[in-house]
Design a protein around this motif. Structure first.
Motif, short mmCIF file in Angstrom:
data_model
loop_
_atom_site.label_atom_id
_atom_site.label_comp_id
_atom_site.label_asym_id
_atom_site.label_seq_id
_atom_site.Cartn_x
_atom_site.Cartn_y
_atom_site.Cartn_z
N GLN A 1 -3.98 -6.63 -24.77
CA GLN A 1 -3.02 -6.06 -25.72
C GLN A 1 -1.70 -5.77 -25.02
O GLN A 1 -0.63 -6.02 -25.58
N TRP A 2 -1.77 -5.21 -23.82
CA TRP A 2 -0.54 -4.97 -23.05
C TRP A 2 0.22 -6.28 -22.88
O TRP A 2 1.43 -6.32 -23.01
N ARG A 3 -0.52 -7.34 -22.58
CA ARG A 3 0.12 -8.63 -22.35
C ARG A 3 0.78 -9.15 -23.63
O ARG A 3 1.92 -9.63 -23.58
N ARG A 4 0.08 -9.05 -24.74
CA ARG A 4 0.64 -9.50 -26.01
C ARG A 4 1.89 -8.70 -26.39
O ARG A 4 2.86 -9.24 -26.90
N LYS A 5 1.84 -7.40 -26.14
CA LYS A 5 2.97 -6.52 -26.49
C LYS A 5 4.05 -6.49 -25.40
O LYS A 5 5.08 -5.84 -25.58
N ARG A 6 3.77 -7.13 -24.26
CA ARG A 6 4.68 -7.14 -23.11
C ARG A 6 4.98 -5.73 -22.61
O ARG A 6 6.14 -5.39 -22.30
N THR A 7 3.95 -4.90 -22.56
CA THR A 7 4.14 -3.53 -22.10
C THR A 7 3.44 -3.26 -20.78
O THR A 7 3.70 -2.23 -20.16
N GLY A 8 2.58 -4.14 -20.34
CA GLY A 8 1.83 -3.94 -19.11
C GLY A 8 2.46 -4.66 -17.94
O GLY A 8 3.56 -5.20 -18.04
N PRO A 9 1.75 -4.68 -16.82
CA PRO A 9 2.27 -5.40 -15.66
C PRO A 9 2.34 -6.90 -15.92
O PRO A 9 1.58 -7.43 -16.73
N ARG A 10 3.26 -7.54 -15.25
CA ARG A 10 3.44 -8.99 -15.39
C ARG A 10 2.22 -9.71 -14.85
O ARG A 10 1.74 -9.40 -13.76
N GLY A 11 1.70 -10.65 -15.62
CA GLY A 11 0.55 -11.42 -15.19
C GLY A 11 0.85 -12.90 -15.27
O GLY A 11 1.88 -13.32 -15.78
N PHE A 12 -0.06 -13.70 -14.76
CA PHE A 12 0.09 -15.15 -14.82
C PHE A 12 -1.29 -15.78 -14.95
O PHE A 12 -2.29 -15.18 -14.60
N ARG A 13 -1.29 -16.97 -15.50
CA ARG A 13 -2.54 -17.69 -15.71
C ARG A 13 -2.71 -18.78 -14.67
O ARG A 13 -1.75 -19.46 -14.30
N VAL A 14 -3.94 -18.94 -14.23
CA VAL A 14 -4.36 -20.08 -13.44
C VAL A 14 -5.48 -20.70 -14.25
O VAL A 14 -6.58 -20.14 -14.32
N GLY A 15 -5.15 -21.77 -14.94
CA GLY A 15 -6.10 -22.33 -15.90
C GLY A 15 -6.30 -21.33 -17.02
O GLY A 15 -5.35 -20.86 -17.63
N ARG A 16 -7.54 -20.96 -17.26
CA ARG A 16 -7.86 -20.00 -18.32
C ARG A 16 -7.89 -18.56 -17.82
O ARG A 16 -8.09 -17.64 -18.60
N THR B 1 1.76 -6.47 -6.16
CA THR B 1 3.13 -5.98 -6.06
C THR B 1 3.71 -5.72 -7.45
O THR B 1 4.39 -4.71 -7.68
N ASP B 2 3.43 -6.62 -8.40
CA ASP B 2 3.90 -6.43 -9.78
C ASP B 2 3.21 -5.24 -10.43
O ASP B 2 3.84 -4.49 -11.19
N VAL B 3 1.94 -5.05 -10.13
CA VAL B 3 1.21 -3.90 -10.69
C VAL B 3 1.82 -2.60 -10.16
O VAL B 3 2.08 -1.67 -10.91
#
Length: 66
Positions: free
Chosen positions: A29-44, A51-53
């Motif tokens: 939900q954080w990711r969808r709302k862009r309110t949490g730490p920045r994340g990235f996908r590797v495949g699925r 550092t981003d966290v």
């Protein structure tokens, strides 16, 4: 006191454990709302750079103090 983050990319499950969240759905939900730490996908798989966290946590502390 500044807790040490692991020296590896973090998973949503790691964030659930670290922040005592109810479930991984909160992280997504954080990711969808862009309110949490920045994340990235590797495949699925979603990962987070420690550092981003840390930067995200610090920004949350600054916002709370304001």
């Amino acid at each position: 006191m500044s807790p040490q983050l692991p020296n590896r990319f973090l998973t949503p499950e790691d964030l659930v454990e670290m922040f005592e969240l109810p479930s991984v759905e909160t992280v997504y939900q954080w990711r969808r709302k862009r309110t949490g730490p920045r994340g990235f996908r590797v495949g699925r798989h979603l990962h987070f750079d420690p550092t981003d966290v840390r930067s995200w946590v610090d920004s949350q502390l600054v916002e709370e103090a304001a």
